[in-house]
Design a protein around this motif. Structure first.
Motif: not given
Lengths: 127, 251
Positions: A8-10, A15-20, B34-35
């Motif tokens: 989930r963290a990954l 998603e943040r990187i894709a949006a950026a 990752l964290l």
């Protein structure tokens, strides 16, 4: 057991990187997971298949690079592989006072993004 | 035929072709943990605790190793000397927090639901339920689990791992990631050493050293009080160290 939380963290990071980058989807995620990271690659892959549903990485491939453990001896200075995750002795002198220099990574190395329409640059870059 | 060989593609119209191609992609080098989000929250917790001069300890062990019993004995031993608060992590129930509150110490129960570990965000929420100005020492009892808690920094100053005598002396060899993360290893329920003679405290220390860890390995018994003096001394020294750091920061 915490691999789902890790995924989930990954996915939040992906998603943040894709949006950026104005990308509409993530095609591939590459991780580096050391034997001392506490995460199990096989469980990560299974959890990723579940966690990616409904995200922009829902069709993404997960590639896990499994590193080896390397230690550096504080006594003799030798550097080399450790026998197992629970035997981190110096490979040269056998002393236990070593420092783990590789093998505890839990890193996102790179992601491959599917470009949104109108985007046209290619190639690799750093975020 | 030109639509097949691509000879009509020019610098001026190439982007139209690329945008419509399913293969158009970009690789981004990330090299981030990752964290990372948890680690940022942990750093925030650490700064928050430092501002209030609160020392925080993360206690990790298998379920039933005697974490709560050790906390009860610790609260009793340090009563009137250090102001203690407790954060309790469990999948369900308020039982452990109730045991702590019965000793007159503020306790926040985090019910993780199905999560097998505490993370920095959960602890952050718990911190806001405590009056940190009235606390010297925060004891965080992690979810009973020898695997997952090791991966999540909570913002603590020290981590302690417990291995109880009934569990066997080879726990550090079986769960190297968690025991490697410990600054101190406590052999709990050591009053049972006379009954369970298969447990060798020296073997625990050997296994911990094999993890390249210099963490002290000490015996404690919440029942007889053995080892509590040394453990409380370790906690006192940590509180003094964190207080000194907070004092230095405000000068």
């Amino acid at each position: 057991m915490h691999e789902l939380a890790l995924c989930r963290a990954l996915l939040a990071q992906a998603e943040r990187i894709a949006a950026a980058h104005g990308a509409h989807a993530v095609r591939r995620v590459e991780l580096r997971v050391g034997p001392l990271s506490g995460a199990v690659p096989e469980l990560l892959r299974a959890a990723f298949a579940v966690a990616r549903a409904g995200t922009c990485a829902q069709e993404a491939e997960l590639v896990v690079h499994e590193g080896a453990i390397e230690v550096e001896c504080e006594a003799c200075g030798a550097r080399g592989p450790a026998a197992t995750p629970n035997r981190l002795h110096c490979p040269a002198c056998g002393g236990w006072r070593t420092r783990v220099v590789a093998g505890d990574e839990l890193l996102i190395e790179r992601v491959e993004l599917a470009l949104a329409p109108r985007a046209r640059e290619g190639g690799a870059e750093h975020v | 035929m030109c639509e097949h060989c691509g000879c009509t593609v020019t610098g001026g119209n190439a982007h139209l072709l690329e945008a419509g191609t399913p293969g158009a992609s970009r690789t981004v080098e990330v090299l981030e943990g990752l964290l990372a989000a948890n680690d940022r929250a942990a750093a925030h917790n650490r700064a928050h605790l430092a501002r209030h001069g609160v020392a925080a300890v993360n206690l990790m062990s298998a379920p039933g190793s005697g974490k709560t019993a050790l906390l009860e004995a610790t609260i009793e031993a340090l009563a009137g000397e250090l102001r203690i608060a407790v954060v309790e992590g469990d999948l369900a129930t308020e039982k452990d927090a109730e045991r702590i509150r019965a000793r007159g110490v503020p306790a926040v129960q985090i019910a993780t639901g199905t999560a097998c570990h505490l993370d920095a965000h959960l602890v952050h929420r718990a911190l806001h339920e405590l009056d940190l100005a009235a606390v010297d020492l925060l004891l965080i009892e992690n979810v009973g689990n020898l695997v997952c808690p090791a991966a999540f920094d909570l913002g603590q100053h020290r981590s302690v791992a417990l291995v109880s005598v009934p569990e066997g002396d080879d726990k550090p060899a079986k769960y190297p990631v968690l025991f490697r993360a410990a600054d101190l290893v406590l052999v709990s329920k050591c009053d049972l050493l006379g009954v369970l003679d298969g447990f060798d405290p020296a073997a625990v220390e050997r296994h911990v050293r094999a993890l390249a860890s210099a963490a002290p390995v000490w015996r404690v018994s919440a029942r007889t009080g053995e080892g509590l003096g040394r453990w409380c001394g370790w906690l006192r020294a940590l509180v003094a160290e964190v207080h000194a750091g907070a004092a230095a920061a405000t000068r």
